[in-house]
Design a protein around this motif. Structure first.
Motif, PDB file in Angstrom:
ATOM      1  N   PRO A 109      48.326  62.923  50.756  1.00 57.76           N
ATOM      2  CA  PRO A 109      47.045  62.213  50.673  1.00 57.76           C
ATOM      3  C   PRO A 109      47.254  60.767  51.113  1.00 57.76           C
ATOM      4  CG  PRO A 109      47.466  63.473  48.675  1.00 57.76           C
ATOM      5  CD  PRO A 109      48.722  63.518  49.472  1.00 57.76           C
ATOM      6  N   PRO A 110      46.356  60.230  51.917  1.00 61.99           N
ATOM      7  CA  PRO A 110      46.592  58.890  52.462  1.00 61.99           C
ATOM      8  C   PRO A 110      46.427  57.744  51.472  1.00 61.99           C
ATOM      9  CG  PRO A 110      44.466  59.729  53.175  1.00 61.99           C
ATOM     10  CD  PRO A 110      45.147  60.861  52.469  1.00 61.99           C
ATOM     11  N   ARG A 111      45.809  58.005  50.324  1.00 66.11           N
ATOM     12  CA  ARG A 111      45.472  56.926  49.399  1.00 66.11           C
ATOM     13  C   ARG A 111      46.018  57.221  47.999  1.00 66.11           C
ATOM     14  NH1 ARG A 111      44.422  51.583  48.745  1.00 66.11           N
ATOM     15  NH2 ARG A 111      42.320  51.065  47.992  1.00 66.11           N
ATOM     16  N   LEU A 112      46.669  56.223  47.390  1.00 66.10           N
ATOM     17  CA  LEU A 112      47.148  56.319  46.011  1.00 66.10           C
ATOM     18  C   LEU A 112      46.666  55.106  45.237  1.00 66.10           C
ATOM     19  CD1 LEU A 112      48.860  57.456  43.674  1.00 66.10           C
ATOM     20  CD2 LEU A 112      50.840  56.241  44.653  1.00 66.10           C
ATOM     21  N   LEU A 113      45.899  55.361  44.186  1.00 64.85           N
ATOM     22  CA  LEU A 113      45.504  54.312  43.251  1.00 64.85           C
ATOM     23  C   LEU A 113      46.286  54.555  41.966  1.00 64.85           C
ATOM     24  CD1 LEU A 113      41.600  54.329  43.691  1.00 64.85           C
ATOM     25  CD2 LEU A 113      43.315  52.995  44.950  1.00 64.85           C
ATOM     26  N   THR A 114      47.156  53.636  41.616  1.00 62.01           N
ATOM     27  CA  THR A 114      47.992  53.833  40.440  1.00 62.01           C
ATOM     28  C   THR A 114      47.684  52.796  39.381  1.00 62.01           C
ATOM     29  OG1 THR A 114      50.291  54.053  39.656  1.00 62.01           O
ATOM     30  CG2 THR A 114      49.894  52.505  41.456  1.00 62.01           C
ATOM     31  N   ALA A 115      47.586  53.253  38.146  1.00 63.83           N
ATOM     32  CA  ALA A 115      47.242  52.359  37.051  1.00 63.83           C
ATOM     33  C   ALA A 115      48.357  51.353  36.793  1.00 63.83           C
ATOM     34  CB  ALA A 115      46.977  53.165  35.783  1.00 63.83           C
ATOM     35  N   SER A 116      47.940  50.189  36.355  1.00 65.81           N
ATOM     36  CA  SER A 116      48.825  49.161  35.841  1.00 65.81           C
ATOM     37  C   SER A 116      48.021  48.446  34.764  1.00 65.81           C
ATOM     38  CB  SER A 116      49.281  48.205  36.955  1.00 65.81           C
ATOM     39  OG  SER A 116      50.177  47.225  36.440  1.00 65.81           O
ATOM     40  N   GLY A 117      48.525  47.350  34.246  1.00 65.22           N
ATOM     41  CA  GLY A 117      47.828  46.686  33.161  1.00 65.22           C
ATOM     42  C   GLY A 117      47.631  45.202  33.393  1.00 65.22           C
ATOM     43  N   MET A 118      46.563  44.689  32.830  1.00 68.45           N
ATOM     44  CA  MET A 118      46.294  43.263  32.903  1.00 68.45           C
ATOM     45  C   MET A 118      47.392  42.450  32.223  1.00 68.45           C
ATOM     46  SD  MET A 118      44.130  41.202  34.187  1.00 68.45           S
ATOM     47  CE  MET A 118      42.920  42.458  34.640  1.00 68.45           C
ATOM     48  N   HIS A 119      48.148  43.098  31.333  1.00 65.68           N
ATOM     49  CA  HIS A 119      49.222  42.395  30.639  1.00 65.68           C
ATOM     50  C   HIS A 119      50.405  42.091  31.555  1.00 65.68           C
ATOM     51  CE1 HIS A 119      46.892  43.648  27.139  1.00 65.68           C
ATOM     52  NE2 HIS A 119      47.435  42.610  26.543  1.00 65.68           N
ATOM     53  N   TYR A 120      50.305  42.463  32.803  1.00 62.97           N
ATOM     54  CA  TYR A 120      51.275  42.031  33.817  1.00 62.97           C
ATOM     55  C   TYR A 120      51.442  40.510  33.757  1.00 62.97           C
ATOM     56  CZ  TYR A 120      53.172  41.175  38.522  1.00 62.97           C
ATOM     57  OH  TYR A 120      53.947  40.757  39.593  1.00 62.97           O
ATOM     58  N   TYR A 121      50.350  39.800  33.457  1.00 62.38           N
ATOM     59  CA  TYR A 121      50.372  38.328  33.477  1.00 62.38           C
ATOM     60  C   TYR A 121      50.844  37.721  32.167  1.00 62.38           C
ATOM     61  CZ  TYR A 121      47.445  39.446  37.492  1.00 62.38           C
ATOM     62  OH  TYR A 121      46.964  39.983  38.671  1.00 62.38           O
ATOM     63  N   GLY A 122      50.974  38.545  31.119  1.00 63.12           N
ATOM     64  CA  GLY A 122      51.385  37.993  29.832  1.00 63.12           C
ATOM     65  C   GLY A 122      50.364  36.996  29.304  1.00 63.12           C
ATOM     66  N   ASP A 123      50.837  36.014  28.572  1.00 66.74           N
ATOM     67  CA  ASP A 123      49.977  34.968  28.024  1.00 66.74           C
ATOM     68  C   ASP A 123      49.722  33.929  29.111  1.00 66.74           C
ATOM     69  OD1 ASP A 123      48.840  32.780  26.631  1.00 66.74           O
ATOM     70  OD2 ASP A 123      49.856  33.376  24.786  1.00 66.74           O
ATOM     71  N   THR A 124      48.462  33.795  29.521  1.00 64.01           N
ATOM     72  CA  THR A 124      48.133  32.859  30.604  1.00 64.01           C
ATOM     73  C   THR A 124      47.957  31.427  30.104  1.00 64.01           C
ATOM     74  OG1 THR A 124      45.760  33.335  30.441  1.00 64.01           O
ATOM     75  CG2 THR A 124      47.062  34.666  31.980  1.00 64.01           C
ATOM     76  N   GLY A 125      48.042  31.235  28.793  1.00 61.86           N
ATOM     77  CA  GLY A 125      48.040  29.883  28.240  1.00 61.86           C
ATOM     78  C   GLY A 125      46.819  29.062  28.564  1.00 61.86           C
ATOM     79  N   GLY A 126      45.677  29.707  28.672  1.00 60.73           N
ATOM     80  CA  GLY A 126      44.452  28.980  28.984  1.00 60.73           C
ATOM     81  C   GLY A 126      44.151  28.911  30.459  1.00 60.73           C
ATOM     82  N   GLY A 127      45.133  29.203  31.305  1.00 61.13           N
ATOM     83  CA  GLY A 127      44.898  29.236  32.748  1.00 61.13           C
ATOM     84  C   GLY A 127      44.245  30.543  33.154  1.00 61.13           C
ATOM     85  N   VAL A 128      43.809  30.598  34.408  1.00 60.10           N
ATOM     86  CA  VAL A 128      43.138  31.792  34.932  1.00 60.10           C
ATOM     87  C   VAL A 128      44.071  32.509  35.893  1.00 60.10           C
ATOM     88  CG1 VAL A 128      41.169  32.667  36.238  1.00 60.10           C
ATOM     89  CG2 VAL A 128      40.862  30.735  34.673  1.00 60.10           C
ATOM     90  N   ALA A 129      44.291  33.805  35.663  1.00 62.30           N
ATOM     91  CA  ALA A 129      45.187  34.593  36.512  1.00 62.30           C
ATOM     92  C   ALA A 129      44.410  35.317  37.593  1.00 62.30           C
ATOM     93  CB  ALA A 129      45.962  35.599  35.660  1.00 62.30           C
ATOM     94  N   THR A 130      44.909  35.227  38.823  1.00 67.12           N
ATOM     95  CA  THR A 130      44.427  36.051  39.923  1.00 67.12           C
ATOM     96  C   THR A 130      45.574  36.969  40.334  1.00 67.12           C
ATOM     97  OG1 THR A 130      45.188  34.636  41.742  1.00 67.12           O
ATOM     98  CG2 THR A 130      43.079  34.062  40.709  1.00 67.12           C
TER      99      THR A 130
END
Length: 310
Positions: A109-130
């Motif tokens: 299949p040409p397309r794979l969407l795989t789950a991950s988590g927003m916690h990749y960024y850990g504690d953003t300390g009030g900053g905004v993660a992109t």
């Protein structure tokens, strides 16, 4: 389209499958048992055994995409050493098994969407993660990193791969809201800790909508933040839920009590500042159905229970 889904029995998987079937697509559910006969129209099953490194790829030969959602629940529970191993192993082993199987197919299949988590960024300390933000520290952040890395075989084989860094998914049929609603309806709701910490969230309708959008836009690859464009503080979320339910929210849960009861789970989920925005989704053209916490909670709680998440 013909879309294969792991984790099809979970909150997101059920809603995604229903949405695809409603529009006439075919769904292949990857299951950890022998496939059953007599499934509904446009529904097929294929066996996969991630613990043993096996995937029945026959049913995937004509698939247009695979959506990989499977993984052991994170909590709420105390993270013992065994529980941590289960959480990480289920994600890494499952993703690696699937990615290797797809990479080994003559025409995957040409397309794979795989789950991950927003916690990749850990504690953003009030900053905004992109999506351009660096990874954070802690068990969940590191788990998300190795989870995404496990999809490397599919990427190297030329598949279009996107990592869905999903925030807290809101719907009355499961997840956080299903846990909180009985407490709030009983007038026992309240902020967690100081309430100042930000949480990133997404309504289930938008989670499904964003996945459908990514299925239709294979040019969007790499990490994709699956979250509302308007993260809220825990205090604001508490107030919004109380107002929709017309119940008081005056019983706070002290941070010390959370740490004493749930340990690192509370420290890395309920009490951290996690403020992210869906920069890549919006840039690609996805328009959120429920971008604000007020609109999301009003919509979710107005729906009949049997249609929640549909």
């Amino acid at each position: 389209m013909r879309v294969a889904i792991t984790g099809a029995s979970g909150l997101i998987g059920r809603a995604l499958a229903a949405s695809l079937l409603d529009d006439g697509h075919t769904v292949v559910r990857l299951v950890r048992r022998l496939p059953r006969g007599g499934t509904p129209a446009n529904v097929e099953e294929a066996e996969w055994r991630p613990e043993q490194g096996r995937v029945d790829t026959v049913a995937l030969h004509e698939a247009d995409a695979v959506v990989h959602l499977a993984g052991a629940p994170v909590g709420p529970t105390v993270w013992t050493r065994h529980r941590r191993a289960v959480i990480r192993r289920s994600r890494v082993r499952g993703t690696r098994t699937l990615a290797r199987a797809l990479a080994g197919m003559p025409s995957p299949p040409p397309r794979l969407l795989t789950a991950s988590g927003m916690h990749y960024y850990g504690d953003t300390g009030g900053g905004v993660a992109t999506e351009e933000s660096p990874p954070g520290a802690g068990f969940l952040a590191r788990t998300c990193q190795v989870w995404e890395e496990a999809a490397a075989p599919a990427l190297e084989a030329g598949l279009s791969v996107a990592y869905m860094r999903t925030a807290v998914v809101l719907d009355r049929s499961g997840g956080l809201l299903r846990t909180l609603l009985p407490l709030y309806r009983a007038g026992l709701g309240g902020r967690l800790g100081s309430g100042a910490q930000y949480m990133s969230w997404i309504a289930l309708r938008d989670q499904v909508g964003a996945i459908r959008f990514l299925l239709e836009h294979p040019e969007v690859t790499g990490p994709v933040n699956m979250c509302s464009p308007e993260p809220v503080s825990n205090a604001a979320f508490t107030q919004a839920l109380g107002e929709v339910l017309r119940r008081p929210t005056v019983i706070p849960v002290p941070a010390t009590a959370l740490r004493a009861t749930l340990g690192d789970f509370a420290e890395e989920t309920s009490l951290i500042d996690l403020r992210a925005v869906p920069e890549r989704l919006e840039r690609a053209g996805y328009s959120f159905l429920l971008p604000t916490i007020d609109s999301a909670l009003s919509d979710i709680l107005a729906r009949p229970a049997h249609r929640a998440g549909a």
